[in-house]
Design a protein around this motif. Structure first.
Motif, PDB file in Angstrom:
ATOM      1  N   GLU A 354      32.648  21.994  43.434  1.00  0.00           N
ATOM      2  CA  GLU A 354      32.303  22.075  44.860  1.00  0.00           C
ATOM      3  C   GLU A 354      31.916  23.483  45.273  1.00  0.00           C
ATOM      4  OE1 GLU A 354      31.791  19.602  46.694  1.00  0.00           O
ATOM      5  OE2 GLU A 354      32.669  18.027  45.437  1.00  0.00           O
ATOM      6  N   GLY A 355      31.886  24.419  44.318  1.00  0.00           N
ATOM      7  CA  GLY A 355      31.504  25.793  44.648  1.00  0.00           C
ATOM      8  C   GLY A 355      32.543  26.521  45.479  1.00  0.00           C
ATOM      9  N   VAL A 356      33.828  26.161  45.316  1.00  0.00           N
ATOM     10  CA  VAL A 356      34.900  26.775  46.111  1.00  0.00           C
ATOM     11  C   VAL A 356      35.579  27.872  45.293  1.00  0.00           C
ATOM     12  CG1 VAL A 356      37.101  26.383  47.283  1.00  0.00           C
ATOM     13  CG2 VAL A 356      35.300  24.645  47.411  1.00  0.00           C
ATOM     14  N   PRO A 357      35.581  29.118  45.777  1.00  0.00           N
ATOM     15  CA  PRO A 357      36.269  30.209  45.066  1.00  0.00           C
ATOM     16  C   PRO A 357      37.769  29.961  44.986  1.00  0.00           C
ATOM     17  CG  PRO A 357      34.771  31.059  46.745  1.00  0.00           C
ATOM     18  CD  PRO A 357      34.890  29.591  46.987  1.00  0.00           C
ATOM     19  N   MET A 358      38.421  30.562  43.988  1.00  0.00           N
ATOM     20  CA  MET A 358      39.838  30.300  43.755  1.00  0.00           C
ATOM     21  C   MET A 358      40.691  31.560  43.809  1.00  0.00           C
ATOM     22  SD  MET A 358      39.465  27.533  40.647  1.00  0.00           S
ATOM     23  CE  MET A 358      37.738  27.885  40.294  1.00  0.00           C
ATOM     24  N   ILE A 359      41.913  31.371  44.296  1.00  0.00           N
ATOM     25  CA  ILE A 359      42.993  32.325  44.097  1.00  0.00           C
ATOM     26  C   ILE A 359      43.925  31.664  43.095  1.00  0.00           C
ATOM     27  CG2 ILE A 359      44.970  33.481  45.140  1.00  0.00           C
ATOM     28  CD1 ILE A 359      43.411  33.584  47.751  1.00  0.00           C
ATOM     29  N   CYS A 360      44.139  32.295  41.957  1.00  0.00           N
ATOM     30  CA  CYS A 360      44.814  31.643  40.830  1.00  0.00           C
ATOM     31  C   CYS A 360      46.240  32.162  40.671  1.00  0.00           C
ATOM     32  CB  CYS A 360      44.048  31.906  39.532  1.00  0.00           C
ATOM     33  SG  CYS A 360      42.305  31.451  39.603  1.00  0.00           S
ATOM     34  N   LYS A 361      47.187  31.235  40.654  1.00  0.00           N
ATOM     35  CA  LYS A 361      48.581  31.566  40.368  1.00  0.00           C
ATOM     36  C   LYS A 361      49.100  30.528  39.378  1.00  0.00           C
ATOM     37  CE  LYS A 361      52.477  33.703  40.646  1.00  0.00           C
ATOM     38  NZ  LYS A 361      52.631  35.000  39.978  1.00  0.00           N
ATOM     39  N   PRO A 362      48.862  30.743  38.066  1.00  0.00           N
ATOM     40  CA  PRO A 362      49.277  29.755  37.074  1.00  0.00           C
ATOM     41  C   PRO A 362      50.795  29.677  36.989  1.00  0.00           C
ATOM     42  CG  PRO A 362      48.614  31.782  35.982  1.00  0.00           C
ATOM     43  CD  PRO A 362      48.305  31.961  37.447  1.00  0.00           C
ATOM     44  N   CYS A 363      51.278  28.501  36.633  1.00  0.00           N
ATOM     45  CA  CYS A 363      52.720  28.301  36.528  1.00  0.00           C
ATOM     46  C   CYS A 363      53.184  28.295  35.075  1.00  0.00           C
ATOM     47  CB  CYS A 363      53.121  26.998  37.212  1.00  0.00           C
ATOM     48  SG  CYS A 363      52.702  26.976  38.979  1.00  0.00           S
ATOM     49  N   PHE A 364      52.429  27.664  34.188  1.00  0.00           N
ATOM     50  CA  PHE A 364      52.848  27.584  32.797  1.00  0.00           C
ATOM     51  C   PHE A 364      51.691  27.111  31.927  1.00  0.00           C
ATOM     52  CE2 PHE A 364      54.528  23.913  35.233  1.00  0.00           C
ATOM     53  CZ  PHE A 364      53.675  22.934  34.777  1.00  0.00           C
ATOM     54  N   SER A 365      51.889  27.255  30.639  1.00  0.00           N
ATOM     55  CA  SER A 365      51.072  26.659  29.578  1.00  0.00           C
ATOM     56  C   SER A 365      49.576  26.904  29.773  1.00  0.00           C
ATOM     57  CB  SER A 365      51.389  25.162  29.488  1.00  0.00           C
ATOM     58  OG  SER A 365      51.082  24.658  28.212  1.00  0.00           O
ATOM     59  N   ASP A 366      48.759  25.841  29.664  1.00  0.00           N
ATOM     60  CA  ASP A 366      47.303  25.980  29.668  1.00  0.00           C
ATOM     61  C   ASP A 366      46.758  26.630  30.937  1.00  0.00           C
ATOM     62  OD1 ASP A 366      47.486  24.653  27.287  1.00  0.00           O
ATOM     63  OD2 ASP A 366      46.636  22.767  28.000  1.00  0.00           O
ATOM     64  N   GLN A 367      47.522  26.539  32.021  1.00  0.00           N
ATOM     65  CA  GLN A 367      47.040  27.077  33.295  1.00  0.00           C
ATOM     66  C   GLN A 367      46.747  28.575  33.213  1.00  0.00           C
ATOM     67  OE1 GLN A 367      50.235  26.000  35.952  1.00  0.00           O
ATOM     68  NE2 GLN A 367      50.081  23.838  35.408  1.00  0.00           N
ATOM     69  N   LYS A 368      47.478  29.285  32.352  1.00  0.00           N
ATOM     70  CA  LYS A 368      47.243  30.730  32.205  1.00  0.00           C
ATOM     71  C   LYS A 368      45.889  31.007  31.554  1.00  0.00           C
ATOM     72  CE  LYS A 368      52.212  31.638  31.711  1.00  0.00           C
ATOM     73  NZ  LYS A 368      53.248  32.216  30.833  1.00  0.00           N
ATOM     74  N   VAL A 369      45.527  30.178  30.588  1.00  0.00           N
ATOM     75  CA  VAL A 369      44.225  30.324  29.931  1.00  0.00           C
ATOM     76  C   VAL A 369      43.104  30.046  30.932  1.00  0.00           C
ATOM     77  CG1 VAL A 369      42.742  29.435  28.090  1.00  0.00           C
ATOM     78  CG2 VAL A 369      45.198  29.740  27.680  1.00  0.00           C
ATOM     79  N   HIS A 370      43.259  28.987  31.719  1.00  0.00           N
ATOM     80  CA  HIS A 370      42.244  28.655  32.726  1.00  0.00           C
ATOM     81  C   HIS A 370      42.093  29.801  33.728  1.00  0.00           C
ATOM     82  CE1 HIS A 370      43.630  24.223  31.992  1.00  0.00           C
ATOM     83  NE2 HIS A 370      42.835  24.651  31.042  1.00  0.00           N
ATOM     84  N   THR A 371      43.239  30.358  34.136  1.00  0.00           N
ATOM     85  CA  THR A 371      43.213  31.444  35.120  1.00  0.00           C
ATOM     86  C   THR A 371      42.400  32.636  34.617  1.00  0.00           C
ATOM     87  OG1 THR A 371      45.303  30.854  36.176  1.00  0.00           O
ATOM     88  CG2 THR A 371      44.660  33.173  36.272  1.00  0.00           C
ATOM     89  N   ARG A 372      42.600  33.001  33.375  1.00  0.00           N
ATOM     90  CA  ARG A 372      41.878  34.150  32.820  1.00  0.00           C
ATOM     91  C   ARG A 372      40.369  33.873  32.759  1.00  0.00           C
ATOM     92  NH1 ARG A 372      43.836  38.855  33.324  1.00  0.00           N
ATOM     93  NH2 ARG A 372      42.985  39.674  31.375  1.00  0.00           N
ATOM     94  N   HIS A 373      40.003  32.635  32.462  1.00  0.00           N
ATOM     95  CA  HIS A 373      38.578  32.311  32.430  1.00  0.00           C
ATOM     96  C   HIS A 373      37.982  32.290  33.837  1.00  0.00           C
ATOM     97  CE1 HIS A 373      39.136  31.486  28.203  1.00  0.00           C
ATOM     98  NE2 HIS A 373      37.852  31.333  28.092  1.00  0.00           N
ATOM     99  N   VAL A 374      38.732  31.733  34.808  1.00  0.00           N
ATOM    100  CA  VAL A 374      38.236  31.725  36.190  1.00  0.00           C
ATOM    101  C   VAL A 374      38.031  33.149  36.691  1.00  0.00           C
ATOM    102  CG1 VAL A 374      38.864  31.214  38.594  1.00  0.00           C
ATOM    103  CG2 VAL A 374      39.205  29.477  36.824  1.00  0.00           C
ATOM    104  N   SER A 375      39.014  34.030  36.446  1.00  0.00           N
ATOM    105  CA  SER A 375      38.977  35.367  37.040  1.00  0.00           C
ATOM    106  C   SER A 375      38.191  36.388  36.223  1.00  0.00           C
ATOM    107  CB  SER A 375      40.402  35.878  37.260  1.00  0.00           C
ATOM    108  OG  SER A 375      41.098  35.973  36.028  1.00  0.00           O
ATOM    109  N   GLN A 376      38.181  36.246  34.886  1.00  0.00           N
ATOM    110  CA  GLN A 376      37.613  37.288  34.038  1.00  0.00           C
ATOM    111  C   GLN A 376      36.315  36.891  33.338  1.00  0.00           C
ATOM    112  OE1 GLN A 376      39.112  40.382  33.950  1.00  0.00           O
ATOM    113  NE2 GLN A 376      40.431  39.481  35.514  1.00  0.00           N
ATOM    114  N   VAL A 377      36.117  35.610  33.054  1.00  0.00           N
ATOM    115  CA  VAL A 377      34.910  35.172  32.336  1.00  0.00           C
ATOM    116  C   VAL A 377      33.871  34.645  33.315  1.00  0.00           C
ATOM    117  CG1 VAL A 377      33.991  33.622  30.561  1.00  0.00           C
ATOM    118  CG2 VAL A 377      36.263  34.643  30.274  1.00  0.00           C
ATOM    119  N   TRP A 378      34.243  33.623  34.072  1.00  0.00           N
ATOM    120  CA  TRP A 378      33.292  33.045  35.025  1.00  0.00           C
ATOM    121  C   TRP A 378      33.253  33.839  36.319  1.00  0.00           C
ATOM    122  CZ3 TRP A 378      36.758  28.358  33.933  1.00  0.00           C
ATOM    123  CH2 TRP A 378      36.479  27.847  32.663  1.00  0.00           C
TER     124      TRP A 378
END
Length: 444
Positions: A354-378
């Motif tokens: 939907e083109g909505v920017p994110m503020i990421c606060k991962p809780c555990f497991s795979d969410q940390k990997v997603h967070t790094r890609h959202v904030s640092q890669v994409w």
């Protein structure tokens, strides 16, 4: 019409994409049977076109109440192998003998169907409901543990993991629920693709291209990037929690791109101190917010009793709190300017789509990997620090909704949304993978 048997993992983030895939395949002429656990069983009323068959899952009340997802999944896999084969031979194959089972599609964490499929000579596909980068991160955890390097010393926790940029050691997907040995038993079993015809991934090439080639080298079976699955169908909601649609009327009254939507998903819990920091950070930002607080997600509380009284007085009508929201509809709403998310993969995909920017606060497991890609890669969002701190929260909300950095993120988010739309259009990568998948199944 050939039959397909689908086996979802009994958690919200896994059930949704499996049923979305089933809806798509049903539209292509396949008969769909959902074999599921009694624990967290999906609602059959939302999908009258499917056949739903529950099987005994071996779970006891103490295991379920423990919340130990590793123990729950291992119990299911140990208990369901025989009952699944019995279900296939005594129910599904006999219901309409003229229709053969073309294949079985099972969630990567529900690997018990593999034995029955091999015994009965039925093809299988594995559905992965997370980013492909997680396969590499989990494989790295297996390798590090084999070398005696886990747990790693605190001194290296913020260091990058070699060959996994931008993942740091502290971002590696290690489960908080059980021992590292139990976690790795589950991961090794979920990574076993030798008996599968292909891996189906709920992702798209424009997001995961950098990881795909490396994952393909590991897996040695075809990989089909068929996501975002929530966009390929108009399937009815398969939410395990009742959605409160009244928040849409509240959103209708808000200014365009002014609201921050807050939801930490269907599993995570926080404490009273973290709740207070979130509350005051949101209140002090002076922006309107829609906050999902799942019943039982605040430790020591049924719902919102622990929210400070002064906070409730301070925010007035500038906020709306619900127990659960129709998330896809919320993220598509013009009033939503940002999404504070735990970065579960479904939430991440829905926000990107939907083109909505994110503020990421991962809780555990795979969410940390997603967070790094959202904030640092994409670069489609911001990552909050390790501590819940109201000042940081306020600054992050203001940054993403007000200043030039936030504007740059919004531009990139809009661009990525357009790329995903192209991938799903005729001739796009997702469109082509879906067609190839249908042709492959029809050829069995």
């Amino acid at each position: 019409m050939n039959k397909l048997v689908l086996v979802p993992c009994p958690y919200q983030g896994h059930i949704n994409p499996m049923l979305q895939l089933g809806t798509f395949l049903h539209s292509k002429g396949f008969s769909i049977t959902i074999v599921h656990t009694q624990f967290n069983s999906p609602s059959s009323s939302n999908h009258p076109e499917f056949t739903f068959i529950p099987i005994p899952d071996g779970l006891t009340a103490p295991i379920v109440s423990s919340g130990n997802i590793i123990a729950i999944l291992q119990t299911i896999n140990a208990s369901c192998e025989a009952s699944f084969e019995h279900c296939l031979t005594t129910q599904i194959m006999k219901q309409d003998p003229e229709k053969k089972i073309a294949c079985i599609i099972y969630d990567e964490f529900m690997y018990f169907p593999a034995a029955a499929a091999t015994h009965l000579n039925i093809r299988t596909f594995i559905l992965r409901t997370t980013a492909t980068a997680n396969f590499l991160a989990r494989s790295t955890v297996i390798e590090l543990h084999s070398k005696g390097l886990i747990p790693f010393p605190e001194s290296v926790s913020s260091d990058p993991v070699p060959q996994l940029h931008p993942i740091r050691f502290k971002d590696l997907p290690i489960s908080p629920w059980d021992t590292i040995e139990k976690f790795l038993e589950l991961i090794v079993s979920s990574h076993d693709v030798r008996r599968s015809s292909a891996i189906l991934c709920n992702t798209t090439v424009c997001l995961d291209q950098s990881s795909l080639a490396r994952v393909q080298q590991h897996c040695r079976v075809p990989i089909f990037c068929i996501g975002p699955l929530h966009k390929i169908t108009t399937a009815a909601s398969s939410s395990l929690l009742e959605e409160d649609a009244s928040c849409i009327e509240w959103l209708d009254k808000q200014a365009p791109k002014s609201v921050i939507y807050v939801s930490l998903g269907s599993v995570a819990c926080i404490g009273e101190k973290e709740l207070a920091e979130m509350a005051w950070g949101l209140a002090n930002s002076k922006h309107p917010f829609l906050w999902v607080i799942r019943p039982g997600s605040i430790t020591g509380s049924d719902w919102i009793e622990l929210l400070p009284r002064e906070f409730r007085e301070a925010i007035g009508e500038r906020s709306f709190i619900v127990k659960w929201a129709p998330q896809r509809e919320v993220l598509a709403h013009g009033a939503v300017g940002a999404f504070w998310t735990h970065c579960g993969w479904n939430s991440t995909l829905e926000s990107i789509s939907e083109g909505v920017p994110m503020i990421c606060k991962p809780c555990f497991s795979d969410q940390k990997v997603h967070t790094r890609h959202v904030s640092q890669v994409w670069k489609l969002g911001l990552e909050l620090g390790d501590e819940f701190e109201r000042g940081e929260i306020e600054r992050a909300v203001r940054k993403i909704l007000e200043n030039s950095d936030g504007e740059e993120i919004r531009v990139r988010a809009k661009d990525m949304k357009e790329k995903i739309d192209v991938s799903m259009s005729k001739g796009g990568s997702t469109y082509n993978f879906l067609n190839e998948l249908v042709e492959l199944i029809m050829g069995f």
